[in-house]
Design a protein around this motif. Sequence first.
Motif, PDB file in Angstrom:
ATOM      1  N   GLN A  44       0.835  -1.203   0.000  1.00  0.00           N
ATOM      2  CA  GLN A  44       0.000   0.000   0.000  1.00  0.00           C
ATOM      3  C   GLN A  44       0.871   1.255   0.000  1.00  0.00           C
ATOM      4  N   ALA A 155      -2.335  -8.069   4.664  1.00  0.00           N
ATOM      5  CA  ALA A 155      -0.981  -8.568   4.883  1.00  0.00           C
ATOM      6  C   ALA A 155      -0.503  -8.345   6.318  1.00  0.00           C
ATOM      7  N   VAL A 156      -0.577  -7.101   6.796  1.00  0.00           N
ATOM      8  CA  VAL A 156      -0.070  -6.806   8.139  1.00  0.00           C
ATOM      9  C   VAL A 156      -0.928  -7.516   9.186  1.00  0.00           C
ATOM     10  N   ARG A 176     -15.437  -7.230   8.029  1.00  0.00           N
ATOM     11  CA  ARG A 176     -16.207  -6.003   7.783  1.00  0.00           C
ATOM     12  C   ARG A 176     -17.624  -6.082   8.336  1.00  0.00           C
ATOM     13  N   ARG A 196     -13.632   1.280  11.471  1.00  0.00           N
ATOM     14  CA  ARG A 196     -13.103   0.001  11.995  1.00  0.00           C
ATOM     15  C   ARG A 196     -12.084   0.255  13.101  1.00  0.00           C
ATOM     16  N   ALA A 213      -1.502   1.103  12.772  1.00  0.00           N
ATOM     17  CA  ALA A 213      -0.521   1.185  11.671  1.00  0.00           C
ATOM     18  C   ALA A 213      -0.940   2.230  10.652  1.00  0.00           C
ATOM     19  N   VAL A 214      -2.143   2.816  10.827  1.00  0.00           N
ATOM     20  CA  VAL A 214      -2.639   3.784   9.845  1.00  0.00           C
ATOM     21  C   VAL A 214      -3.065   5.074  10.548  1.00  0.00           C
ATOM     22  N   VAL A 235       2.601   2.474  15.188  1.00  0.00           N
ATOM     23  CA  VAL A 235       3.735   1.642  14.778  1.00  0.00           C
ATOM     24  C   VAL A 235       4.244   2.174  13.444  1.00  0.00           C
ATOM     25  N   ALA A 237       7.050   0.966  10.752  1.00  0.00           N
ATOM     26  CA  ALA A 237       7.974  -0.135  10.468  1.00  0.00           C
ATOM     27  C   ALA A 237       9.367   0.399  10.152  1.00  0.00           C
TER      28      ALA A 237
HETATM   29  N1  LIG Z   1       2.776   2.195   9.897  1.00  0.00           N
HETATM   30  C1  LIG Z   1       3.514   1.381   9.149  1.00  0.00           C
HETATM   31  O1  LIG Z   1       4.736   1.312   9.319  1.00  0.00           O
HETATM   32  C2  LIG Z   1       2.846   0.559   8.107  1.00  0.00           C
HETATM   33  C3  LIG Z   1       3.528  -0.490   7.494  1.00  0.00           C
HETATM   34  C4  LIG Z   1       2.849  -1.291   6.574  1.00  0.00           C
HETATM   35  C5  LIG Z   1       1.528  -1.000   6.249  1.00  0.00           C
HETATM   36  N2  LIG Z   1       0.926   0.067   6.827  1.00  0.00           N
HETATM   37  C6  LIG Z   1      -0.472   0.394   6.510  1.00  0.00           C
HETATM   38  O2  LIG Z   1      -1.284  -0.607   7.091  1.00  0.00           O
HETATM   39  C7  LIG Z   1      -2.461  -0.792   6.305  1.00  0.00           C
HETATM   40  C8  LIG Z   1      -2.628  -2.268   5.978  1.00  0.00           C
HETATM   41  O3  LIG Z   1      -1.577  -2.659   5.126  1.00  0.00           O
HETATM   42  P1  LIG Z   1      -1.627  -4.083   4.435  1.00  0.00           P
HETATM   43  O4  LIG Z   1      -0.387  -4.216   3.656  1.00  0.00           O
HETATM   44  O5  LIG Z   1      -1.992  -5.108   5.427  1.00  0.00           O
HETATM   45  O6  LIG Z   1      -2.867  -3.857   3.434  1.00  0.00           O
HETATM   46  P2  LIG Z   1      -3.798  -4.960   2.739  1.00  0.00           P
HETATM   47  O7  LIG Z   1      -3.072  -6.233   2.615  1.00  0.00           O
HETATM   48  O8  LIG Z   1      -4.329  -4.301   1.527  1.00  0.00           O
HETATM   49  O9  LIG Z   1      -4.972  -5.186   3.805  1.00  0.00           O
HETATM   50  C9  LIG Z   1      -5.869  -4.160   4.139  1.00  0.00           C
HETATM   51  C10 LIG Z   1      -6.851  -4.671   5.162  1.00  0.00           C
HETATM   52  O10 LIG Z   1      -7.715  -3.594   5.471  1.00  0.00           O
HETATM   53  C11 LIG Z   1      -9.065  -4.000   5.284  1.00  0.00           C
HETATM   54  N3  LIG Z   1      -9.839  -2.862   4.683  1.00  0.00           N
HETATM   55  C12 LIG Z   1      -9.434  -2.073   3.673  1.00  0.00           C
HETATM   56  N4  LIG Z   1     -10.392  -1.156   3.412  1.00  0.00           N
HETATM   57  C13 LIG Z   1     -11.394  -1.375   4.278  1.00  0.00           C
HETATM   58  C14 LIG Z   1     -12.637  -0.751   4.521  1.00  0.00           C
HETATM   59  N5  LIG Z   1     -13.049   0.305   3.807  1.00  0.00           N
HETATM   60  N6  LIG Z   1     -13.410  -1.242   5.505  1.00  0.00           N
HETATM   61  C15 LIG Z   1     -13.003  -2.280   6.215  1.00  0.00           C
HETATM   62  N7  LIG Z   1     -11.831  -2.930   6.031  1.00  0.00           N
HETATM   63  C16 LIG Z   1     -11.049  -2.466   5.085  1.00  0.00           C
HETATM   64  C17 LIG Z   1      -9.046  -5.132   4.356  1.00  0.00           C
HETATM   65  O11 LIG Z   1     -10.178  -5.874   4.693  1.00  0.00           O
HETATM   66  P3  LIG Z   1     -10.850  -6.955   3.751  1.00  0.00           P
HETATM   67  O12 LIG Z   1      -9.994  -8.155   3.931  1.00  0.00           O
HETATM   68  O13 LIG Z   1     -12.223  -7.105   4.263  1.00  0.00           O
HETATM   69  O14 LIG Z   1     -10.775  -6.381   2.361  1.00  0.00           O
HETATM   70  C18 LIG Z   1      -7.728  -5.809   4.689  1.00  0.00           C
HETATM   71  O15 LIG Z   1      -7.884  -6.720   5.738  1.00  0.00           O
HETATM   72  C19 LIG Z   1      -2.282   0.110   5.069  1.00  0.00           C
HETATM   73  O16 LIG Z   1      -2.972   1.319   5.276  1.00  0.00           O
HETATM   74  C20 LIG Z   1      -0.794   0.359   5.025  1.00  0.00           C
HETATM   75  O17 LIG Z   1      -0.459   1.579   4.389  1.00  0.00           O
HETATM   76  C21 LIG Z   1       1.539   0.841   7.747  1.00  0.00           C
END
Ligand SMILES: NC(=O)c1ccc[n+]([C@@H]2O[C@H](COP(=O)([O-])OP(=O)(O)OC[C@H]3O[C@@H](n4cnc5c(N)ncnc54)[C@H](OP(=O)(O)O)[C@@H]3O)[C@@H](O)[C@H]2O)c1
Length: 289
Positions: A44, A155-156, A176, A196, A213-214, A235, A237
């Motif tokens: 993402q 993924a996370v 959801r 959420r 994480a967001v 958090v 990363a």
């Molecule tokens: N802070 C940090 O260092 C760091 C590091 C890595 C990632 N992140 C952030 O963490 C988030 C998750 O990353 P990821 O790689 O795990 O992403 P991902 O694999 O695309 O997974 C996103 C998750 O969020 C859920 N989701 C997305 N939109 C939604 C909505 N409108 N309502 C309800 N659920 C929703 C999805 O649910 P469904 O399964 O139901 O679709 C899925 O479980 C991203 O925003 C990313 O930028 C932050």
Amino acid sequence: MTTMRVMATDRVGPGAALRPHTLPVRRPADGEVLIKVMAAAVNQADLGMVAGNYRWYDELRLPLVPGYDVAGVVEAGDWEIGAAVIASTGHSRTQVGGYAEYVTLPAGHLAAAPANLDWVEAATLPLAALTAHQALDLLDLDAGQTLVVNGARGAVGRFAAELAVARGISVLTPDRTTTPAPASVDAALDVVGGPRARAAFAAVRDGGRYVTAVPEFWVPGGQFTAERGIEPTIVRAEPDGRRLDEIVRAAEAGQITTTVAKTFALTEAADALELLRAGGVRGKLVLVP
Ligand SMILES: NC(=O)c1ccc[n+]([C@@H]2O[C@H](COP(=O)([O-])OP(=O)(O)OC[C@H]3O[C@@H](n4cnc5c(N)ncnc54)[C@H](OP(=O)(O)O)[C@@H]3O)[C@@H](O)[C@H]2O)c1
């Protein structure tokens, strides 16, 4: 080799697009490693980079090569030549992108690749699993405590839930359509944001723990306001070879599992980003140079 093919953009923001570029391969300095990239996962964060919604520690250097996760073979530098490794590029600091035939990274970003995973699977580990692992350390729960992970099909969230189970934590993974009961758990990890995040926060008992994480999608109580004795923590990363070693051991022990939705040629990186942007992807998208 002195040059490499990469996918890069000359600008960021609306309308920015990845195109093939040829860039110099940077020879490793002391403490650095040159890796031939065998697979690079799409995250993402890469979408945010190209869209112009991402912050680097230093001024952005163009062309921008996105990409946080690589699996590959060591070609030169401060590591065993020919070794199979995985690494987080740590893009926010290095501006080194994985959408490339080669990356040159600090040795401290690397870990030996897991013996039980192929290149594509191994490339899905670094950023997502490092984030999950760091988040769990921040939550600092004991075995037997309860944790909500609100995006455990992503993924996370998936890695966090699996790593938490391996630590003996009792994990709830609402989707959801389900909302955890208010004040019912010791802690929550938000990887979704918005409503959420609010539901996950509400599920934490008074004085419990909460990590997101967001942060940009944080909602309860305004900007990271503590409520009911729960202090929201962010958090972020960081590349960390030792932590990545622990993650590799967890993968080899079957404690965490990888899911690949689709692979793309490196030159199809823009298609991969578009698919991720469209949403609904189950599993990681991975580029293969
Ligand atoms: N802070 C940090 O260092 C760091 C590091 C890595 C990632 N992140 C952030 O963490 C988030 C998750 O990353 P990821 O790689 O795990 O992403 P991902 O694999 O695309 O997974 C996103 C998750 O969020 C859920 N989701 C997305 N939109 C939604 C909505 N409108 N309502 C309800 N659920 C929703 C999805 O649910 P469904 O399964 O139901 O679709 C899925 O479980 C991203 O925003 C990313 O930028 C932050």
